[in-house]
Design a protein around this motif. Structure first.
Motif, mmCIF file in Angstrom:
data_model
loop_
_atom_site.group_PDB
_atom_site.id
_atom_site.type_symbol
_atom_site.label_atom_id
_atom_site.label_comp_id
_atom_site.label_asym_id
_atom_site.label_seq_id
_atom_site.Cartn_x
_atom_site.Cartn_y
_atom_site.Cartn_z
ATOM 1 N N LYS A 63 125.106 1.956 90.736
ATOM 2 C CA LYS A 63 123.348 1.227 90.320
ATOM 3 C C LYS A 63 123.928 -0.261 89.986
ATOM 4 C CE LYS A 63 119.556 2.775 87.830
ATOM 5 N NZ LYS A 63 118.528 3.436 87.303
ATOM 6 N N ALA A 64 125.002 -0.429 88.466
ATOM 7 C CA ALA A 64 125.238 -1.419 87.780
ATOM 8 C C ALA A 64 124.981 -2.654 88.781
ATOM 9 C CB ALA A 64 125.803 -1.579 86.797
ATOM 10 N N LEU A 65 126.258 -2.617 90.002
ATOM 11 C CA LEU A 65 126.352 -4.013 91.118
ATOM 12 C C LEU A 65 125.499 -3.544 91.507
ATOM 13 C CD1 LEU A 65 129.943 -2.546 92.365
ATOM 14 C CD2 LEU A 65 128.816 -4.147 90.221
ATOM 15 N N ASN A 66 124.298 -3.261 91.622
ATOM 16 C CA ASN A 66 122.959 -2.806 92.858
ATOM 17 C C ASN A 66 122.113 -3.830 91.820
ATOM 18 O OD1 ASN A 66 124.254 -1.539 94.979
ATOM 19 N ND2 ASN A 66 123.301 0.185 94.602
ATOM 20 N N THR A 67 121.897 -3.360 90.664
ATOM 21 C CA THR A 67 120.904 -3.844 89.761
ATOM 22 C C THR A 67 121.175 -4.989 89.643
ATOM 23 O OG1 THR A 67 120.473 -1.455 88.225
ATOM 24 C CG2 THR A 67 119.614 -3.751 87.417
ATOM 25 N N ALA A 68 122.813 -5.904 88.921
ATOM 26 C CA ALA A 68 122.678 -7.067 89.032
ATOM 27 C C ALA A 68 122.417 -7.753 90.560
ATOM 28 C CB ALA A 68 123.992 -7.183 88.523
ATOM 29 N N GLY A 69 122.499 -7.425 91.354
ATOM 30 C CA GLY A 69 122.310 -8.047 93.045
ATOM 31 C C GLY A 69 121.061 -7.907 93.334
ATOM 32 N N ASN A 70 120.309 -7.044 92.468
ATOM 33 C CA ASN A 70 118.843 -7.345 92.968
ATOM 34 C C ASN A 70 118.088 -8.668 92.142
ATOM 35 O OD1 ASN A 70 118.497 -4.993 95.000
ATOM 36 N ND2 ASN A 70 117.877 -3.633 92.988
ATOM 37 N N MET A 71 118.550 -8.543 90.746
ATOM 38 C CA MET A 71 117.947 -9.199 89.863
ATOM 39 C C MET A 71 118.462 -10.881 90.408
ATOM 40 S SD MET A 71 117.656 -7.485 86.425
ATOM 41 C CE MET A 71 117.201 -5.862 86.050
ATOM 42 N N LEU A 72 119.752 -11.402 90.471
ATOM 43 C CA LEU A 72 120.287 -12.480 90.839
ATOM 44 C C LEU A 72 120.298 -13.271 92.749
ATOM 45 C CD1 LEU A 72 123.620 -12.572 88.479
ATOM 46 C CD2 LEU A 72 121.529 -13.520 88.155
ATOM 47 N N VAL A 73 120.185 -12.172 93.389
ATOM 48 C CA VAL A 73 120.097 -11.742 94.271
ATOM 49 C C VAL A 73 119.086 -12.406 95.191
ATOM 50 C CG1 VAL A 73 121.146 -12.465 96.178
ATOM 51 C CG2 VAL A 73 122.921 -11.705 94.553
ATOM 52 N N LYS A 74 118.764 -10.966 94.879
ATOM 53 C CA LYS A 74 117.408 -10.908 95.601
ATOM 54 C C LYS A 74 116.285 -10.792 94.907
ATOM 55 C CE LYS A 74 119.708 -7.235 98.463
ATOM 56 N NZ LYS A 74 119.705 -5.561 98.587
ATOM 57 N N ASN A 75 115.930 -11.516 94.259
ATOM 58 C CA ASN A 75 114.749 -12.326 93.466
ATOM 59 C C ASN A 75 113.717 -10.769 92.592
ATOM 60 O OD1 ASN A 75 115.399 -14.645 93.131
ATOM 61 N ND2 ASN A 75 114.481 -15.500 95.329
ATOM 62 N N GLN A 76 114.626 -9.558 92.193
ATOM 63 C CA GLN A 76 113.522 -8.984 91.730
ATOM 64 C C GLN A 76 112.570 -9.273 90.388
ATOM 65 O OE1 GLN A 76 115.549 -5.158 90.171
ATOM 66 N NE2 GLN A 76 113.543 -4.297 89.949
ATOM 67 N N PHE A 77 112.866 -10.238 89.708
ATOM 68 C CA PHE A 77 111.752 -10.370 89.027
ATOM 69 C C PHE A 77 111.557 -12.095 88.584
ATOM 70 C CE2 PHE A 77 113.557 -6.596 87.013
ATOM 71 C CZ PHE A 77 112.762 -5.665 86.889
ATOM 72 N N GLY A 78 111.975 -12.784 89.916
ATOM 73 C CA GLY A 78 111.527 -14.057 89.990
ATOM 74 C C GLY A 78 112.570 -15.046 88.933
ATOM 75 N N LYS A 79 111.976 -15.894 88.465
ATOM 76 C CA LYS A 79 112.927 -16.629 87.862
ATOM 77 C C LYS A 79 113.069 -15.889 86.240
ATOM 78 C CE LYS A 79 110.871 -21.707 86.185
ATOM 79 N NZ LYS A 79 109.437 -22.503 86.635
ATOM 80 N N SER A 80 112.545 -14.522 86.571
ATOM 81 C CA SER A 80 113.301 -14.440 85.498
ATOM 82 C C SER A 80 113.909 -13.019 85.044
ATOM 83 C CB SER A 80 111.921 -12.772 84.497
ATOM 84 O OG SER A 80 110.278 -13.241 83.943
#
Ligand code: GLY
Length: 449
Positions: free
Chosen positions: A185-202
């Motif tokens: 879950k931690a790997l997925n979450t990091a990927g969602n934020m850093l790669v998949k732009n889940q929170f845009g610039k934030s």
């Protein structure tokens, strides 16, 4: 003769009213939530106030303040409005406006405003900035590392124990902190934020932080750049459902004070966490004025800071402001004038509880809106019971839902349990299709200080 005297007396009294009004000030509140309703309620009690405006407001606030149809992000339009309406004090609710630099823009135009500058608001708008301030000030906080590169983040995650916490560095409307129970879950979450732009610039920078165990409490203080004037502690309940189950929300209910903190620990938090943070901000060229909110995790006498926020909490505001007896305008002005050391907070000894009633689907974005709210007319708000609106809207003279969090039913009582009973008794009268609320706010049997 009598007529002449009567007219002269009338003119004199109108003049007096004019002079009295002239010395009173016009206020602009920015925001539209329960926090801003509680601020409007408290500000309206000040004898210094002439007229209150609120941009953009809600149905509850509209009963106290004139609504202004300007978005909280449209800083230039808000400043133009303040100049046009002779606003002598602006009070900012949401972090977004502060992080965009509303205080800097207003001050450039010689407009008085209560809140931190853009630079100081980074304490919430950048979690890595906050961690640097905490390191400089020796403030205890869970260990963390910052990443912008997914490969480096993944390598680090694989070496850590779970649960582990992943945080978007920037503002993410309260959704940027994810507790990960497994490495996957931690790997997925990091990927969602850093790669998949889940929170845009934030989310282009993340913090990976050790998971801390303890009781959470909110320590909120007025600050004038040097001095602090702290509120009593309050405890928010972030998970959507009873017994802290379900997804994290902006907060489903608060009680104040915190039963598990004694006066010695309270003083220690003020002296070893809040004051050093304010001092270090000043040294770093980011003078902190406004509400400063430390989200704490407490384990016996061991206190760590999970996050700093650059504003009042919501729903902490509802539970705290009903306990304050002072004229809040005097204190806000003292923060701006750097004279806070001349004030003390006069706090009602009664405990308070605020229970949030929310719309079905909250905290998802797709909440049902437009449901008819019934039963409020059966409740007479009194000294010990307050109804604060968040997402409400009048439609054809009917009150309807207009957001996730809808109402904050707030009560004062001789202890937390008693205040909780009062709030839940009022809630029994209120309903709409899909309404839900936690049933366990303030049901603690512990005594408060
Ligand atoms: N109640 C949590 C917050 O205002 O951030």
């Amino acid at each position: 003769m009598f007529k002449v005297f009567y007219v002269a007396a009338l003119i004199a009294s109108l003049d007096r009213t004019k002079i009295m009004k002239k010395n009173k000030i016009n206020i602009l509140i920015i925001g539209k939530g329960g926090r801003e309703h509680a601020l409007a309620f408290k500000i309206a009690q000040s004898p210094k106030v002439n007229k209150i405006y609120c941009a953009p407001s809600n149905s509850g606030i509209a009963e106290i303040a004139e609504p202004v149809n300007i978005n909280i992000n449209n800083i230039d339009a808000l400043a133009d409005f303040a100049l046009q309406k002779n606003i002598q004090l602006t009070v900012v609710g949401p972090e977004k406006s502060l992080a965009l630099g509303i205080v800097d823009t207003f001050e450039k135009k010689d407009l008085k405003i209560f809140g931190p500058s853009k630079k100081a608001a980074q304490i919430e708008a950048s979690k890595s900035f906050a961690k640097k301030i905490m390191a400089k000030a020796n403030i205890p906080t869970p260990k963390s590392e910052t990443f912008t590169d997914i490969n480096k983040a993944n390598q680090y995650i694989k070496k850590q124990k779970t649960p582990i916490v992943i945080k978007a560095d920037g503002l993410a409307a309260g959704k940027g902190v994810i507790i990960c129970d497994t490495t996957q879950k931690a790997l997925n979450t990091a990927g969602n934020m850093l790669v998949k732009n889940q929170f845009g610039k934030s989310g282009k920078k993340i913090l990976i932080e050790e998971y801390a165990i303890g009781k959470e409490a909110s320590f909120i203080a007025f600050c004038d750049g040097t001095n602090i004037l702290p509120f009593p502690l309050s405890c928010d309940h972030k998970p959507a459902f009873d017994n802290n189950k379900g997804p994290n929300t902006g907060g489903m209910g608060v009680y104040s004070p915190a039963p598990f903190i004694n006066k010695t620990l309270y003083k220690k938090i003020a002296e070893t966490i809040i004051l050093p943070a304010v001092k270090t901000m000043k040294k770093s060229g980011a003078i902190y004025k406004g509400f400063l909110y430390a989200g704490l995790i407490i384990n016996n006498d061991n206190v760590k800071v999970l996050e700093f926020n650059c504003r009042m909490g919501d729903p902490e505001a509802q539970a705290l402001l009903v306990r304050v007896k002072n004229d809040i305008i005097e204190i806000m002005e003292a923060c701006i004038q750097e004279k806070l050391n001349k004030f003390t907070l006069d706090i009602n000894k009664k405990a308070s509880v605020c229970v949030i009633m929310a719309s079905s689907g909250y905290p998802n974005k797709t909440v049902e809106k437009g449901a008819l709210i019934t039963g409020l007319e059966k409740i007479t708000p009194k000294d010990n019971l307050f109804i604060f609106h968040s997402g409400t809207k009048k439609k054809n003279n009917n009150l309807t839902t207009n957001g996730g969090r809808v109402l904050g039913i707030t009560a004062l009582g001789n202890n937390i349990e008693n205040a909780s009973k009062k709030a839940y008794n009022a809630i029994k009268q209120i309903s709409w299709k899909g309404a839900f609320y936690r049933k366990d706010i303030g049901k603690s049997r512990e005594q408060h200080i």
